[in-house]
Design a protein around this motif. Structure first.
Motif, PDB file in Angstrom:
ATOM      1  N   ALA A 191      13.673  -5.062   1.057  1.00  0.00           N
ATOM      2  CA  ALA A 191      12.715  -5.739   0.175  1.00  0.00           C
ATOM      3  C   ALA A 191      12.646  -7.222   0.510  1.00  0.00           C
ATOM      4  CB  ALA A 191      13.130  -5.563  -1.285  1.00  0.00           C
ATOM      5  N   VAL A 241      10.597  -7.698   3.589  1.00  0.00           N
ATOM      6  CA  VAL A 241       9.154  -7.571   3.349  1.00  0.00           C
ATOM      7  C   VAL A 241       8.605  -8.870   2.751  1.00  0.00           C
ATOM      8  CG1 VAL A 241       7.450  -6.420   1.879  1.00  0.00           C
ATOM      9  CG2 VAL A 241       9.116  -5.076   3.115  1.00  0.00           C
ATOM     10  N   LEU A 242       9.399  -9.483   1.854  1.00  0.00           N
ATOM     11  CA  LEU A 242       8.877 -10.649   1.163  1.00  0.00           C
ATOM     12  C   LEU A 242       8.920 -11.919   2.009  1.00  0.00           C
ATOM     13  CD1 LEU A 242      10.226 -10.173  -2.469  1.00  0.00           C
ATOM     14  CD2 LEU A 242       7.951  -9.729  -1.593  1.00  0.00           C
ATOM     15  N   ARG A 258       7.211 -12.955   8.362  1.00  0.00           N
ATOM     16  CA  ARG A 258       5.777 -13.048   8.585  1.00  0.00           C
ATOM     17  C   ARG A 258       5.299 -12.056   9.626  1.00  0.00           C
ATOM     18  NH1 ARG A 258       6.086 -18.949   8.688  1.00  0.00           N
ATOM     19  NH2 ARG A 258       5.885 -19.600   6.518  1.00  0.00           N
ATOM     20  N   MET A 318      13.636   0.317   3.610  1.00  0.00           N
ATOM     21  CA  MET A 318      13.626   0.651   2.186  1.00  0.00           C
ATOM     22  C   MET A 318      13.489   2.155   1.989  1.00  0.00           C
ATOM     23  SD  MET A 318      11.174  -2.436   1.052  1.00  0.00           S
ATOM     24  CE  MET A 318      10.693  -1.893  -0.547  1.00  0.00           C
ATOM     25  N   ASP A 369       0.443 -13.426   7.298  1.00  0.00           N
ATOM     26  CA  ASP A 369      -0.223 -14.485   6.538  1.00  0.00           C
ATOM     27  C   ASP A 369      -1.575 -14.875   7.129  1.00  0.00           C
ATOM     28  OD1 ASP A 369       1.854 -14.391   4.926  1.00  0.00           O
ATOM     29  OD2 ASP A 369       2.602 -16.441   5.299  1.00  0.00           O
ATOM     30  N   ALA A 401      -3.755 -12.774   8.116  1.00  0.00           N
ATOM     31  CA  ALA A 401      -4.768 -11.815   7.606  1.00  0.00           C
ATOM     32  C   ALA A 401      -4.811 -11.895   6.089  1.00  0.00           C
ATOM     33  CB  ALA A 401      -4.408 -10.409   8.063  1.00  0.00           C
ATOM     34  N   SER A 402      -5.375 -13.031   5.596  1.00  0.00           N
ATOM     35  CA  SER A 402      -5.403 -13.201   4.127  1.00  0.00           C
ATOM     36  C   SER A 402      -6.804 -12.962   3.583  1.00  0.00           C
ATOM     37  CB  SER A 402      -4.925 -14.609   3.768  1.00  0.00           C
ATOM     38  OG  SER A 402      -5.778 -15.543   4.353  1.00  0.00           O
ATOM     39  N   LEU A 403      -7.408 -11.866   4.001  1.00  0.00           N
ATOM     40  CA  LEU A 403      -8.791 -11.586   3.556  1.00  0.00           C
ATOM     41  C   LEU A 403      -8.844 -10.805   2.255  1.00  0.00           C
ATOM     42  CD1 LEU A 403     -10.396 -10.690   6.959  1.00  0.00           C
ATOM     43  CD2 LEU A 403     -10.773 -12.733   5.594  1.00  0.00           C
ATOM     44  N   MET A 404      -7.710 -10.336   1.770  1.00  0.00           N
ATOM     45  CA  MET A 404      -7.740  -9.462   0.601  1.00  0.00           C
ATOM     46  C   MET A 404      -7.827 -10.264  -0.699  1.00  0.00           C
ATOM     47  SD  MET A 404      -5.284  -6.298   1.346  1.00  0.00           S
ATOM     48  CE  MET A 404      -3.816  -7.236   1.650  1.00  0.00           C
ATOM     49  N   LYS A 405      -8.944 -10.980  -0.828  1.00  0.00           N
ATOM     50  CA  LYS A 405      -9.153 -11.719  -2.085  1.00  0.00           C
ATOM     51  C   LYS A 405     -10.653 -11.794  -2.355  1.00  0.00           C
ATOM     52  CE  LYS A 405      -9.193 -16.181   0.201  1.00  0.00           C
ATOM     53  NZ  LYS A 405      -8.519 -17.463   0.348  1.00  0.00           N
ATOM     54  N   LEU A 406     -10.947 -12.255  -3.554  1.00  0.00           N
ATOM     55  CA  LEU A 406     -12.364 -12.352  -3.929  1.00  0.00           C
ATOM     56  C   LEU A 406     -13.019 -13.561  -3.263  1.00  0.00           C
ATOM     57  CD1 LEU A 406     -12.034 -11.478  -7.702  1.00  0.00           C
ATOM     58  CD2 LEU A 406     -13.144 -10.124  -5.925  1.00  0.00           C
ATOM     59  N   ARG A 428      -7.909 -15.972 -11.389  1.00  0.00           N
ATOM     60  CA  ARG A 428      -8.442 -15.566 -10.092  1.00  0.00           C
ATOM     61  C   ARG A 428      -7.593 -16.160  -8.955  1.00  0.00           C
ATOM     62  NH1 ARG A 428     -12.934 -17.479  -6.825  1.00  0.00           N
ATOM     63  NH2 ARG A 428     -12.549 -19.414  -7.920  1.00  0.00           N
ATOM     64  N   GLN A 478      -4.947 -14.275  -7.027  1.00  0.00           N
ATOM     65  CA  GLN A 478      -5.342 -13.305  -5.998  1.00  0.00           C
ATOM     66  C   GLN A 478      -5.661 -14.079  -4.721  1.00  0.00           C
ATOM     67  OE1 GLN A 478      -8.526 -10.904  -7.359  1.00  0.00           O
ATOM     68  NE2 GLN A 478      -7.867  -9.122  -6.206  1.00  0.00           N
ATOM     69  N   ASN A 479      -4.597 -14.415  -3.955  1.00  0.00           N
ATOM     70  CA  ASN A 479      -4.822 -15.362  -2.867  1.00  0.00           C
ATOM     71  C   ASN A 479      -5.003 -14.697  -1.507  1.00  0.00           C
ATOM     72  OD1 ASN A 479      -2.293 -14.436  -2.542  1.00  0.00           O
ATOM     73  ND2 ASN A 479      -1.275 -16.370  -3.040  1.00  0.00           N
ATOM     74  N   GLY A 480      -4.880 -13.374  -1.457  1.00  0.00           N
ATOM     75  CA  GLY A 480      -5.115 -12.690  -0.182  1.00  0.00           C
ATOM     76  C   GLY A 480      -3.862 -12.471   0.644  1.00  0.00           C
ATOM     77  N   PHE A 481      -2.750 -13.115   0.297  1.00  0.00           N
ATOM     78  CA  PHE A 481      -1.534 -12.928   1.092  1.00  0.00           C
ATOM     79  C   PHE A 481      -0.838 -11.649   0.693  1.00  0.00           C
ATOM     80  CE2 PHE A 481      -1.949 -17.612   1.166  1.00  0.00           C
ATOM     81  CZ  PHE A 481      -2.153 -17.726   2.521  1.00  0.00           C
ATOM     82  N   ALA A 482      -0.669 -10.741   1.655  1.00  0.00           N
ATOM     83  CA  ALA A 482      -0.095  -9.428   1.369  1.00  0.00           C
ATOM     84  C   ALA A 482       1.293  -9.592   0.779  1.00  0.00           C
ATOM     85  CB  ALA A 482      -0.035  -8.594   2.645  1.00  0.00           C
ATOM     86  N   ARG A 483       2.038 -10.634   1.234  1.00  0.00           N
ATOM     87  CA  ARG A 483       3.418 -10.762   0.779  1.00  0.00           C
ATOM     88  C   ARG A 483       3.472 -11.142  -0.699  1.00  0.00           C
ATOM     89  NH1 ARG A 483       6.624 -14.595   3.715  1.00  0.00           N
ATOM     90  NH2 ARG A 483       4.734 -15.824   3.860  1.00  0.00           N
ATOM     91  N   TYR A 526       1.271 -10.248  -2.889  1.00  0.00           N
ATOM     92  CA  TYR A 526       0.978  -9.011  -3.628  1.00  0.00           C
ATOM     93  C   TYR A 526       2.226  -8.151  -3.711  1.00  0.00           C
ATOM     94  CZ  TYR A 526      -3.926 -10.177  -2.889  1.00  0.00           C
ATOM     95  OH  TYR A 526      -5.107 -10.786  -2.854  1.00  0.00           O
ATOM     96  N   ALA A 527       2.924  -8.101  -2.618  1.00  0.00           N
ATOM     97  CA  ALA A 527       4.148  -7.307  -2.598  1.00  0.00           C
ATOM     98  C   ALA A 527       5.142  -7.847  -3.611  1.00  0.00           C
ATOM     99  CB  ALA A 527       4.754  -7.340  -1.194  1.00  0.00           C
ATOM    100  N   PHE A 551       6.828  -5.895  -6.689  1.00  0.00           N
ATOM    101  CA  PHE A 551       8.278  -5.793  -6.927  1.00  0.00           C
ATOM    102  C   PHE A 551       8.621  -6.317  -8.305  1.00  0.00           C
ATOM    103  CE2 PHE A 551       8.944  -5.681  -2.204  1.00  0.00           C
ATOM    104  CZ  PHE A 551       9.581  -4.462  -2.212  1.00  0.00           C
TER     105      PHE A 551
END
Lengths: 99, 646
Positions: A18, A21-22, A25, A37, A92, A94-99, B615, B618-623, B625-626, B630
Motif C-alpha cells: 500500500a 502504491v501511494l 511514481r 498487496m 503523475d 497522466a493526470s487526466l482523470m478530473k473534471l 471539486r 478531484q485533481n486527476g492524480f491516481a495516487r 485517488y488511491a 485507502f
C-alpha cells in the motif's frame, strides 16, 4: 509454527504494498506493489484456511491468482500504451482523470 | 298576486337579453321594445300598488320565493322577493322615472347608431335596480347592487371612443368597488353572527349580538352606501360620471342608482337603530357631503357637473335624515322620491339645452334661452323651484321635514345639524339660481360650434355645423313630454305626500316612525328656511342676474378654485392613495429584491462555492485517488470494528 505469524507477515506485506502504491511514481513499480498487496491477501487466506481447517481460503487464493493474472494482462497493456504515447511511465504525468 | 313580483324584474331583463343578443336586425324597433318593457314593469308595479292599498297597513307585504339559489347545508340563499311599502315606493319610482327616461332617450339618442345597445343597457339597469329593492335577503340585494354598478359602468362609458368617458367609467367602477367590499364584509359578518342574511330573521335576532359587532356591520353597510351614493369619502366618481349620455345621468346618477345607499341604510334601519355609534357616523357623513356637494355645485360652469354636485348634496340630506333614526327614515325616503322627480327633470332639461346648443355644456356659453326653448324653460324652472324648496313645491315639503328632524335630534348635535341643513338650503338656492340665470336669462353668450373631429361625430346632435352659432330650438315631443310629466311630479308630489301625512302612514309599518320634537316651533324653522333660501337666491341674483356673466371664468377666490377642482378630492386621492400605493409597491419590490431574492440567490451561491471547493479534491492524480480509497476503507473498517465492539 504458529499460523498467526503468517498473518503478521501478510499484514506487513500488505502495508509495504500500500505504501508503495501511494508514494512511488513509476507505473511499473506501482503495479508491482498492487501485486504485492494481492499476494499478501492470498497469504492471509491460506493462513486462515489452515487455522479454521477448511479449504475455502485456499480456493479463494486460486481465484485471486486468476484475477491477478488477468489484471496483469490488462494493466501491462495500458502501461505500455501509455509509455508509447507519453514516453514516460510516471503515474503523475497522466493526470487526466478530473473534471 | 305575489306571483307578479318576479315579472317586475323579468320584463326589463328580457328586454336587455333580447336587445343585447338580438343583433342589428333589431336596430329599427329595439328602442320601442325597450320602452314597452320598461312601461310593462311600471304597469305591473301599479297593479301591485293598488292591490297593496286594498289591504290593511300591517298585511301589505308580499313574499315570493322563486327557487333556492345556493342550497348548501347551513347556508341557504334563495332567489326570493319581498314587496313591502318601502320596496313598492322604489318600484314605482324606478319603473316610473325609468319609463319616462326611456321615452326621452328615443329622441335624445335618435342619431346614435348604437341606440339599440343603449336601450339594452338601460333595461339591464332597470332589472338590476328592481332586483336590488325587491330582494328579501342581503345576498340577492348584493347581486342587484353589483348589477346596477355594471350597468352604470357600461352607460357612463357608452361613448367609449372618448377617452374621458372611458376613464370616467373605470373610475366609477373602481370607486364603487371600494364600497362593495364594505357590503360583502357586512354580509359575511351577518352570516357569522346570525347564521343568515335574510332581512326578517336578521332584524329579529339583533338582540343576540354585541354592540361592537352591530357597529361593525352598520359601518360596513355605511361604507357600501357611501360608494354607491357618492358620499364623502367615496364621492369622487359622481362628477366624472357626467361623461355618460344625459338620460343616464338623469336616471342612474340622479334619480335611482345613487339613492341605493339611502335605501340600504333605511332597509337596515333596525341594525342602525341598535348601533348608535355607527348612526352618528352616518349623520356626520351626510352633513359633510351635504355641504361638500353644495360648495362644489356653486363653482362648476359645466351644467351637468353643477347638477351632479347638487345631487351629491341632496343625497347628503337623505343620508343625514336616515342617520337620525326613526324620526328621519320616512323623510329620507320622501326626499328621495321628490328628488327623483325634480332632479331627473332638471337633468332632462339640461339634456334638452345641450341638444339645442350643439352639445355645449359650459353655462357661460348659454344665456337668454328662455325665449327659444319655452317648454324646457318652464319645466326646468319648476324643477328649480322644487329643489330650492320654494314653498308649496315638492322639495319644500320634504326638505323642510328633514331640517325639522335635524333640529329634533336634540342637544348641541341638533343645533349643529339644523344649522348645517339650513346653510345647505341657502347654498342650494344660490347655486341653482346661478344655473337658472346663466342658462335661461341674461344676454346670449353663444359661441360658434367647435370644428367636429372624429371623436365627436357620433354624438347625438342633429345639426352640428362647425363654425356656426347654434340655432336653439325646442326639443321634439318625445323629449318634452317626459319633462312635463316630471315637472308635474316636482310640483305636486310633495304636497300629495304631506297631505294628511299620507307618506308617513304609508311607510310607518316598515321603517317605524317617531315624531321629532324640535326645540323651536315648526313654523319658525319653516320661516327660517324660506328666509335662508331667499338670501341664497338673492346673492346669486346680485352676482349673475344684475351683472353680465363673463364668457371665460374669472380666476375667483381660493375656495372657488378649489371647488372647481371638486374641492381637491382627486388631488387628495392622488396624493394619499395613488402615491401611497406607489410607495408601498416600491418598498415591497425593494424588499422582494433584497430580502427574498437575497435568500434565494445566497443559498445558490453558497452551494455553488462549496461545490467549487469540493471539486478541487478531484485533481486527476491516481495516487491521491488511491489514498482516498485507502482512507475511506480504513475509516469504514474502523467504524465497523467500533460498532461491533460496542
Amino acid at each position: 509454527m504458529n499460523p498467526v505469524n503468517y498473518l503478521y507477515l501478510a499484514a506487513l506485506l500488505f502495508t509495504i504494498g500500500a505504501t508503495g502504491v501511494l508514494i512511488r511514481r513509476n507505473a511499473i513499480v506501482v503495479f508491482m506493489c498492487v501485486e504485492l498487496m494481492l499476494n499478501a491477501c492470498n497469504l492471509a487466506f491460506v493462513a486462515f484456511s489452515r487455522m479454521h481447517g477448511n479449504l475455502d481460503g485456499q480456493i479463494i487464493a486460486f481465484f485471486t491468482m486468476v484475477v491477478a493474472a488477468a489484471e496483469v494482462v490488462v494493466g501491462l497493456a495500458i502501461i505500455v500504451s501509455l509509455f508509447r504515447s507519453r514516453h514516460s511511465a510516471s503515474v503523475d504525468d497522466a493526470s487526466l482523470m478530473k473534471l | 298576486m305575489e306571483n307578479l313580483i318576479a315579472l317586475l324584474v323579468a320584463a326589463p331583463l328580457l328586454g336587455a337579453a333580447v336587445l343585447l343578443c338580438g343583433g342589428r336586425r333589431l336596430d329599427r324597433y329595439g328602442h320601442l321594445l325597450g320602452t314597452v318593457l320598461a312601461a310593462a314593469s311600471f304597469v305591473i308595479g301599479a297593479v301591485l300598488f293598488f292591490d297593496m292599498l286594498g289591504r290593511g297597513a300591517e298585511e301589505r307585504a308580499l313574499y315570493q320565493t322563486l327557487f333556492a339559489w345556493v342550497p348548501v347545508e347551513g347556508f341557504q340563499a334563495n332567489i326570493a322577493f319581498q314587496l313591502d311599502q318601502l320596496s313598492m315606493t322604489f318600484v314605482l319610482l324606478i319603473s316610473g322615472v325609468g319609463t319616462l327616461i326611456h321615452v326621452y332617450s328615443i329622441g335624445y339618442m335618435e342619431h346614435d347608431e348604437r341606440r339599440r345597445r343603449f336601450f339594452g343597457y338601460l333595461n339591464l339597469f332597470l332589472a338590476a335596480m328592481l332586483l336590488l329593492v325587491l330582494a328579501d335577503n342581503y345576498l340577492l340585494l348584493y347581486f342587484g347592487w353589483e348589477g346596477v354598478g355594471l350597468a352604470s359602468y357600461l352607460l357612463i362609458g357608452f361613448w367609449q371612443h372618448k377617452p374621458s368617458a372611458a376613464t370616467a367609467a373605470k373610475k366609477a367602477f373602481l370607486v364603487n368597488r371600494v364600497g362593495d367590499i364594505g357590503l360583502s364584509i357586512a354580509i359575511m359578518l351577518m352570516f357569522t353572527t346570525f347564521g343568515t342574511f335574510t332581512f326578517g330573521p336578521v332584524f329579529q335576532e339583533l338582540d343576540g349580538a354585541g354592540e361592537g359587532t352591530l357597529n361593525a356591520i352598520a359601518l360596513m353597510l355605511l361604507l357600501a352606501a357611501c360608494g354607491k351614493s357618492a358620499q364623502v369619502p367615496l364621492q369622487s366618481w359622481l362628477g366624472d360620471a357626467m361623461e355618460g349620455p344625459t338620460p343616464v345621468s338623469a336616471l342612474i346618477h340622479a334619480a335611482t342608482m345613487v339613492t341605493a345607499g339611502v335605501y340600504l341604510i333605511t332597509r337596515s334601519g333596525a341594525i342602525f337603530n341598535a348601533a348608535p355609534d355607527a348612526q352618528l357616523v352616518v349623520v356626520v357623513v351626510g352633513a359633510v357631503t351635504l355641504l361638500f356637494g353644495a360648495i362644489v355645485g356653486c363653482a362648476k360652469d359645466d351644467i351637468k357637473k353643477a347638477l351632479a354636485g347638487s345631487t351629491m348634496s341632496q343625497i347628503g340630506y337623505m343620508v343625514l335624515a336616515a342617520g337620525l333614526g326613526p324620526i328621519g327614515y320616512v323623510f329620507a325616503i320622501m326626499h328621495l322620491v321628490t328628488h327623483g322627480f325634480f332632479k331627473a327633470g332638471l337633468f332632462l332639461g339640461a339634456g334638452s339645452v345641450m341638444h339645442a346648443m350643439n352639445d355645449e355644456v359650459d353655462m357661460r356659453k348659454y344665456g337668454g334661452l328662455r325665449k327659444y326653448m319655452p317648454v324646457t324653460f318652464v319645466t326646468f324652472g319648476l324643477g328649480y323651484l322644487a329643489i330650492i324648496g320654494f314653498p308649496g313645491l315638492s322639495g319644500f315639503w320634504s326638505k323642510d321635514k328633514i331640517i325639522e328632524a335635524a333640529f329634533a335630534k336634540g342637544g348641541a348635535e341638533g343645533w349643529i345639524l339644523g344649522a348645517v341643513t339650513l346653510l345647505g338650503a341657502g347654498i342650494t338656492a344660490y347655486y341653482m339660481t346661478r344655473v337658472m340665470l346663466m342658462t335661461f336669462f341674461g344676454e346670449k353668450r353663444w359661441q360658434p360650434a367647435p370644428a367636429a373631429d372624429a371623436a365627436t361625430d357620433v354624438e347625438p346632435s342633429a345639426d352640428h355645423h362647425p363654425g356656426e352659432l347654434p340655432h336653439p330650438h325646442e326639443s321634439p315631443k318625445s323629449m318634452t313630454v317626459p319633462m312635463i310629466v316630471l315637472a308635474f311630479g316636482s310640483v305636486f308630489a310633495g304636497a300629495l305626500f304631506s297631505f294628511n301625512s299620507s307618506f308617513v302612514h304609508w311607510l310607518e309599518p316598515v321603517t317605524r316612525f317617531e315624531h321629532g320634537h324640535p326645540p323651536v316651533g315648526a313654523a319658525v324653522i319653516t320661516t327660517a328656511t324660506v328666509v335662508v333660501l331667499l338670501i341664497g337666491a338673492g346673492i346669486a341674483y346680485a352676482q349673475y342676474g344684475r351683472k353680465p356673466v363673463p364668457v371665460t371664468a374669472p380666476r375667483g377666490s381660493l375656495l372657488t378654485r378649489a371647488a372647481r377642482r371638486d374641492l381637491l378630492q382627486d388631488d387628495f386621492n392622488h396624493v394619499v392613495l395613488v402615491r401611497g400605493g406607489e410607495h408601498l409597491t416600491r418598498s415591497l419590490v425593494y424588499l422582494d429584491h433584497s430580502l427574498v431574492d437575497g435568500v434565494v440567490n445566497g443559498t445558490a451561491a453558497s452551494v455553488g462555492g462549496l461545490s467549487g471547493r469540493l471539486r478541487k479534491l478531484q485533481n486527476g492524480f491516481a495516487r491521491s485517488y488511491a489514498l482516498s480509497m485507502f482512507g475511506g476503507t480504513a475509516v469504514l473498517i474502523a467504524a465497523t470494528l467500533l460498532m461491533r465492539g460496542v
